[in-house]
Each structure stands twice: as structure tokens, then as C-alpha cells.
Design an enzyme around this catalytic site. Structure first.
Site, PDB file in Angstrom:
ATOM      1  N   ARG A 247      25.281  -7.365 -12.345  1.00 27.17           N
ATOM      2  CA  ARG A 247      25.386  -8.357 -13.671  1.00 27.17           C
ATOM      3  C   ARG A 247      26.839  -7.200 -14.498  1.00 27.17           C
ATOM      4  O   ARG A 247      27.404  -7.969 -15.297  1.00 27.17           O
ATOM      5  CB  ARG A 247      25.122  -9.316 -13.564  1.00 27.17           C
ATOM      6  CG  ARG A 247      25.647 -10.580 -14.222  1.00 27.17           C
ATOM      7  CD  ARG A 247      24.496 -11.906 -14.241  1.00 27.17           C
ATOM      8  NE  ARG A 247      23.195 -11.850 -13.210  1.00 27.17           N
ATOM      9  CZ  ARG A 247      23.485 -12.501 -12.139  1.00 27.17           C
ATOM     10  NH1 ARG A 247      23.877 -13.551 -12.474  1.00 27.17           N
ATOM     11  NH2 ARG A 247      22.047 -12.464 -11.813  1.00 27.17           N
ATOM     12  N   TYR A 248      25.307  -6.918 -15.700  1.00 26.72           N
ATOM     13  CA  TYR A 248      26.031  -6.560 -16.737  1.00 26.72           C
ATOM     14  C   TYR A 248      26.129  -4.907 -16.497  1.00 26.72           C
ATOM     15  O   TYR A 248      25.380  -4.184 -14.955  1.00 26.72           O
ATOM     16  CB  TYR A 248      24.109  -6.473 -17.230  1.00 26.72           C
ATOM     17  CG  TYR A 248      24.109  -8.201 -18.024  1.00 26.72           C
ATOM     18  CD1 TYR A 248      24.634  -8.684 -18.707  1.00 26.72           C
ATOM     19  CD2 TYR A 248      22.816  -8.443 -16.909  1.00 26.72           C
ATOM     20  CE1 TYR A 248      25.044 -10.085 -18.940  1.00 26.72           C
ATOM     21  CE2 TYR A 248      22.813  -9.648 -17.236  1.00 26.72           C
ATOM     22  CZ  TYR A 248      22.619 -10.690 -18.330  1.00 26.72           C
ATOM     23  OH  TYR A 248      22.972 -12.100 -18.318  1.00 26.72           O
TER      24      TYR A 248
ATOM     25  N   ARG B 129      22.627  -2.394 -16.515  1.00 27.96           N
ATOM     26  CA  ARG B 129      21.497  -2.342 -15.660  1.00 27.96           C
ATOM     27  C   ARG B 129      22.353  -3.423 -14.486  1.00 27.96           C
ATOM     28  O   ARG B 129      23.100  -4.045 -14.802  1.00 27.96           O
ATOM     29  CB  ARG B 129      20.847  -3.371 -16.300  1.00 27.96           C
ATOM     30  CG  ARG B 129      20.794  -4.813 -16.619  1.00 27.96           C
ATOM     31  CD  ARG B 129      20.022  -5.387 -17.942  1.00 27.96           C
ATOM     32  NE  ARG B 129      20.834  -6.162 -18.714  1.00 27.96           N
ATOM     33  CZ  ARG B 129      21.076  -6.433 -19.933  1.00 27.96           C
ATOM     34  NH1 ARG B 129      22.461  -5.551 -19.773  1.00 27.96           N
ATOM     35  NH2 ARG B 129      22.164  -7.563 -20.250  1.00 27.96           N
TER      36      ARG B 129
ATOM     37  N   CYS C   6       6.539 -13.671  -2.297  1.00 25.17           N
ATOM     38  CA  CYS C   6       6.190 -14.217  -3.784  1.00 25.17           C
ATOM     39  C   CYS C   6       4.386 -13.841  -3.527  1.00 25.17           C
ATOM     40  O   CYS C   6       4.505 -14.760  -1.869  1.00 25.17           O
ATOM     41  CB  CYS C   6       6.891 -15.640  -4.393  1.00 25.17           C
ATOM     42  SG  CYS C   6       8.353 -14.618  -4.782  1.00 25.17           S
TER      43      CYS C   6
ATOM     44  N   CYS D  47       6.726 -21.215  -7.108  1.00 18.04           N
ATOM     45  CA  CYS D  47       6.628 -21.827  -8.433  1.00 18.04           C
ATOM     46  C   CYS D  47       7.887 -22.762  -7.796  1.00 18.04           C
ATOM     47  O   CYS D  47       8.595 -22.207  -7.031  1.00 18.04           O
ATOM     48  CB  CYS D  47       6.944 -20.784  -9.024  1.00 18.04           C
ATOM     49  SG  CYS D  47       6.519 -19.206  -9.390  1.00 18.04           S
TER      50      CYS D  47
ATOM     51  N   CYS E 146      11.448 -22.694  -8.496  1.00 19.37           N
ATOM     52  CA  CYS E 146      12.157 -20.726  -9.045  1.00 19.37           C
ATOM     53  C   CYS E 146      13.875 -21.014  -8.364  1.00 19.37           C
ATOM     54  O   CYS E 146      13.962 -21.866  -7.810  1.00 19.37           O
ATOM     55  CB  CYS E 146      11.446 -20.424  -7.281  1.00 19.37           C
ATOM     56  SG  CYS E 146      12.216 -18.511  -6.872  1.00 19.37           S
TER      57      CYS E 146
ATOM     58  N   ARG F 279      15.315 -18.587  -7.130  1.00 16.25           N
ATOM     59  CA  ARG F 279      16.296 -18.820  -6.057  1.00 16.25           C
ATOM     60  C   ARG F 279      15.085 -18.859  -5.277  1.00 16.25           C
ATOM     61  O   ARG F 279      14.966 -18.225  -3.208  1.00 16.25           O
ATOM     62  CB  ARG F 279      15.601 -16.869  -5.614  1.00 16.25           C
ATOM     63  CG  ARG F 279      16.125 -16.213  -7.448  1.00 16.25           C
ATOM     64  CD  ARG F 279      16.326 -14.779  -6.798  1.00 16.25           C
ATOM     65  NE  ARG F 279      17.245 -13.841  -7.497  1.00 16.25           N
ATOM     66  CZ  ARG F 279      16.196 -12.939  -8.942  1.00 16.25           C
ATOM     67  NH1 ARG F 279      15.573 -12.725  -8.608  1.00 16.25           N
ATOM     68  NH2 ARG F 279      17.609 -12.467  -9.295  1.00 16.25           N
TER      69      ARG F 279
ATOM     70  N   ASP G 285      16.186 -23.173 -14.339  1.00 16.44           N
ATOM     71  CA  ASP G 285      17.722 -23.048 -13.516  1.00 16.44           C
ATOM     72  C   ASP G 285      17.849 -24.468 -12.957  1.00 16.44           C
ATOM     73  O   ASP G 285      16.616 -25.361 -12.993  1.00 16.44           O
ATOM     74  CB  ASP G 285      17.415 -21.884 -12.751  1.00 16.44           C
ATOM     75  CG  ASP G 285      17.785 -21.321 -13.948  1.00 16.44           C
ATOM     76  OD1 ASP G 285      18.572 -20.503 -15.097  1.00 16.44           O
ATOM     77  OD2 ASP G 285      16.765 -19.962 -13.701  1.00 16.44           O
TER      78      ASP G 285
ATOM     79  N   ASP H 205      20.375 -18.964 -18.272  1.00 21.63           N
ATOM     80  CA  ASP H 205      21.280 -18.150 -17.387  1.00 21.63           C
ATOM     81  C   ASP H 205      22.211 -19.051 -17.665  1.00 21.63           C
ATOM     82  O   ASP H 205      22.625 -20.130 -16.032  1.00 21.63           O
ATOM     83  CB  ASP H 205      20.518 -17.914 -16.209  1.00 21.63           C
ATOM     84  CG  ASP H 205      20.844 -16.514 -15.746  1.00 21.63           C
ATOM     85  OD1 ASP H 205      21.568 -16.066 -15.928  1.00 21.63           O
ATOM     86  OD2 ASP H 205      19.317 -16.089 -15.927  1.00 21.63           O
TER      87      ASP H 205
ATOM     88  N   LYS I 147      23.374 -14.831 -19.426  1.00 20.31           N
ATOM     89  CA  LYS I 147      22.262 -15.376 -20.267  1.00 20.31           C
ATOM     90  C   LYS I 147      22.996 -15.298 -21.486  1.00 20.31           C
ATOM     91  O   LYS I 147      23.562 -14.451 -21.854  1.00 20.31           O
ATOM     92  CB  LYS I 147      20.708 -14.454 -20.307  1.00 20.31           C
ATOM     93  CG  LYS I 147      19.939 -14.743 -18.719  1.00 20.31           C
ATOM     94  CD  LYS I 147      18.183 -14.064 -19.754  1.00 20.31           C
ATOM     95  CE  LYS I 147      17.669 -13.611 -18.341  1.00 20.31           C
ATOM     96  NZ  LYS I 147      18.608 -13.200 -17.107  1.00 20.31           N
TER      97      LYS I 147
HETATM   98  S1  SF4 Z   1       9.727 -17.594  -9.925  1.00 23.01           S
HETATM   99 FE1  SF4 Z   1      10.440 -17.459  -7.600  1.00 23.01          FE
HETATM  100  S2  SF4 Z   1      10.608 -15.765  -7.552  1.00 23.01           S
HETATM  101 FE2  SF4 Z   1       9.041 -16.217  -9.296  1.00 23.01          FE
HETATM  102  S3  SF4 Z   1       7.308 -15.694  -8.233  1.00 23.01           S
HETATM  103 FE3  SF4 Z   1       7.808 -17.728  -8.006  1.00 23.01          FE
HETATM  104  S4  SF4 Z   1       8.542 -18.290  -6.755  1.00 23.01           S
HETATM  105 FE4  SF4 Z   1       9.057 -16.318  -7.042  1.00 23.01          FE
END
Ligand code: SF4
Length: 352
Positions: free
Chosen positions: A90-91, A94, A103, A107, A110, A112, A273, A310, A317
Site C-alpha cells: 500500500r505504501y 513497506r 489466529c 476478535c 476483526c 479481516r 473499521d 484506516d 491510515k
Molecule cells: S484482529 Fe483479526 S487478525 Fe488480529 S488476532 Fe484478532 S481475529 Fe486475528
């Protein structure tokens, strides 16, 4: 206390973390989004508290089935910047290198969430990883490689060592950064062997730990972070501002101080997000700005993260913290007015 990672609504029910009436809706949530609640985090939940901040982050909720029109499957636009599988560029200086979709914990907010989970391909194939490393090798502007995912620290020390060594061998890559929740979610994975695998000769490895509430910093989590810091890896923290979890001055102050006490520098406070089914966990930007303003007066500069958003669509960001500077006057009478941490305004002279 549960000794296994909880992955199904019936496991959560047996552990006393959800009610039987919730099970049908939670089956629908689990069919769409991955669930994993490891013992280290399940043990932190006060099941008698309907608003427990740990449960809010990790126990699935029927509200996740409510999708808003502006929510996006790929809220930060990874796909638009992915030249080869596993790379997000994206940048200019990096790249993200996404080694796995798995994972230790999933979460509920999340960003993603549509891409992570055990039913997604477990890791980059050897060929895809070789192509991703070749992309890095042939783009000399890439100064920093950020291992993310999923969570790269669910991989074995052997696999991580191989990736770290490949990055060490690329001259123009000067810094490797690892984004992880493992020291919090499954601290026993931070073994001496894993710590050794993350260190590479002549180049720093930064570790950005995702932590949202001071209660996540258990004695075991602190020991895992200390093992990384003692090995010479600078530690950063990423925190997501979440409604009912950490959207209060007291909770954030306790977290940010605890992080610094653990040698973890608060780096970003992320505005949550627009991930699908997460409206119940998002705050508004004005709340985040007010919190940042309150914390600036109250906490050491060491404890201050940058509040960032973001921009949806992959535009990167931007800092969205409160503004302390105003300009007045025109045509030679310009003045700068700056606000102090008490909210009082002071004129600052123009350049002579
Ligand atoms: S935020 Fe998303 S990618 Fe990060 S640990 Fe939690 S579930 Fe996994």
C-alpha cells in the site's frame, strides 16, 4: 475453567459464557465468522457481567448478523493493493506479508474477519511464499516487511525462522515488524525457541502486540512480552477503540500505563473499521477525539498512542486525533493559536 479453545456455540454454552436461547443465532454467526476463544482469555471473562469487556471482544454475539449498508468485506482495501498472493503493498517503503489466515483467537471486530479462520487456506503454499519473497527481493524500495495475517506467531518456530532468514538475506529490507495477539491469547507459545526464531542478525525485529484492555495483560502475557523485550525486540501496542470495552478515560488510562510498565510503547489507537456485523462495537470519531484530548492532559507522553483511521477503500491510515492548532488573520496579520491540555488558548508569534 475451560482447558481447550472454545470454537462452537455449544462449547461456549457449556462454559457458561452464553445462554441456551442464544444458540440458534450463534450457530448462524459461527457459520459465517470464525470463533476461537483460548483458555487464557476465557479465564478472564466474568460470566456474571453481561457487559464484560473481554467477552465483548471474543464471545460471538447475535448482533454480528446485523450488517450495515456501509460495512465492507475488505474495509481497509487489502485486495486493491495485493500484487501477488500474500503481499499487500500500500505504501512505497513497506509491505504486509500475510503468512497465514489462522489466529489464536478470533476478535469479533476483526477488520479481516471475512478472510481469517481455520476454513481458509491455512498458510501460503511454498510456491506462493517463494513468489511473495521474490516480490520483496525485486522491489528495492521496500525497507520494512510487516508479518501479519491471521497471526504469524501461530506458525512453528521452524517456519518462522525460515521466513525471517529469507528476509535477513534481502539487503534492502532493514526492519521486520510482526503483528500479533499471541502473547495475549496464547502466551505459552512464546517459547525460547520461538523467540530465537524471530531474531535476525543485523536487523531489528519490532513486535506490535494487539491489546485492548488492561485485564488482557495477565502475569503470563506480561512474561511472554518480557521474553520478547529481553531478547532485544522493541515492543509496540496496537489498540482498537471499542464500544463497551475501552471507550472510557479510566479504562484506556489503565491500559496505556500498564503497557508502558510492560515496556510496550502504545503505537496506534485504531478507530474500529467498517467490518461487517461490527456496528455494536464501534464508537464515533468524536468519542475517540474526546478521549485522546482527556488522556493528553492526564498521562505521560510515553503512554500516548496516535489515534488513526484506516480510510475505507485502501487509502491508508490518517491520524484523526483532536486538533490543537488554529490559524487566524490574513495578509500579514496571521497568528497561530494553540490550545493547551487544559483547553486554554495561547497566541504563538509568526516567524520574524
Ligand atoms: S484482529 Fe483479526 S487478525 Fe488480529 S488476532 Fe484478532 S481475529 Fe486475528
Amino acid at each position: 475453567m475451560a482447558s481447550m479453545t472454545l470454537r462452537k456455540p455449544r462449547d461456549l454454552y457449556a462454559a457458561g459464557l452464553v445462554g441456551s436461547a442464544e444458540l440458534p443465532a450463534l450457530e448462524s454467526v459461527c457459520a459465517r465468522y470464525a470463533v476461537a476463544l483460548p483458555p487464557a482469555l476465557a479465564a478472564l471473562i466474568d460470566a456474571s457481567d453481561a457487559n464484560d469487556p473481554i467477552a465483548r471482544q471474543f464471545v460471538p454475539d447475535a448482533a454480528e448478523l446485523e450488517h450495515q449498508p456501509h460495512e465492507l468485506a475488505d474495509p481497509i482495501g487489502d485486495d486493491a493493493h495485493s500484487p501477488v498472493e500474500g503481499i499487500v503493498h500500500r505504501y512505497p517503503d513497506r509491505v504486509l506479508l500475510k503468512l497465514t489466515h489462522v489466529c489464536a483467537v478470533y476478535c469479533r471486530f476483526c477488520f479481516r474477519r471475512e478472510m481469517v479462520g481455520p476454513d481458509k487456506p491455512n498458510a501460503l503454499s511454498a510456491e506462493a511464499l517463494a513468489a511473495a519473497l521474490e516480490y520483496i527481493r525485486t522491489h528495492p524500495a521496500i525497507w520494512e516487511v510487516i508479518l501479519t495475517g491471521g497471526d504469524p506467531l501461530v506458525l512453528s518456530p521452524r517456519r518462522l525462522r525460515a521466513v525471517m532468514q529469507a528476509l535477513a538475506d534481502i539487503d534492502h529490507v532493514k526492519v521486520v515488524r510482526i503483528h500479533t495477539r499471541v502473547p495475549i491469547a496464547d502466551p505459552k507459545r512464546i517459547t525460547p525457541e520461538l523467540v530465537r526464531a524471530l531474531k535476525i542478525k543485523g536487523k531489528p525485529t519490532y513486535v506490535a502486540v494487539h491489546v485492548n484492555h488492561a485485564r488482557e495483560l495477565t502475569a503470563k502475557a506480561r512474561a511472554a512480552c518480557a521474553a520478547l523485550a529481553d531478547a532485544g525486540m522493541p515492543l509496540l501496542a496496537q489498540t482498537v477503540l471499542l464500544s463497551g470495552v475501552n471507550d472510557s478515560e479510566e479504562v484506556l488510562a489503565e491500559l496505556l500505563r500498564a503497557l508502558v510498565e510492560c515496556r510496550i510503547k502504545p503505537y496506534y489507537l485504531h478507530h474500529a473499521d467498517l467490518a461487517p456485523g461490527t456496528a455494536h462495537l464501534r464508537t464515533d470519531i468524536a468519542t475517540g477525539q474526546e478521549l485522546m484530548r482527556a488522556l493528553r492532559g492526564r498521562l505521560s507522553g510515553l503512554c500516548q498512542p496516535t489515534y488513526v483511521l484506516d480510510i475505507p477503500g485502501g487509502h491508508g491510515k490518517s491520524p484523526i486525533g483532536p486538533n490543537y492548532l488554529a490559524r487566524t488573520g490574513t495578509n500579514g496579520s496571521e497568528r497561530v493559536v494553540i490550545e493547551d491540555y487544559n483547553g486554554q488558548r495561547h497566541a504563538y508569534p509568526p516567524r520574524a
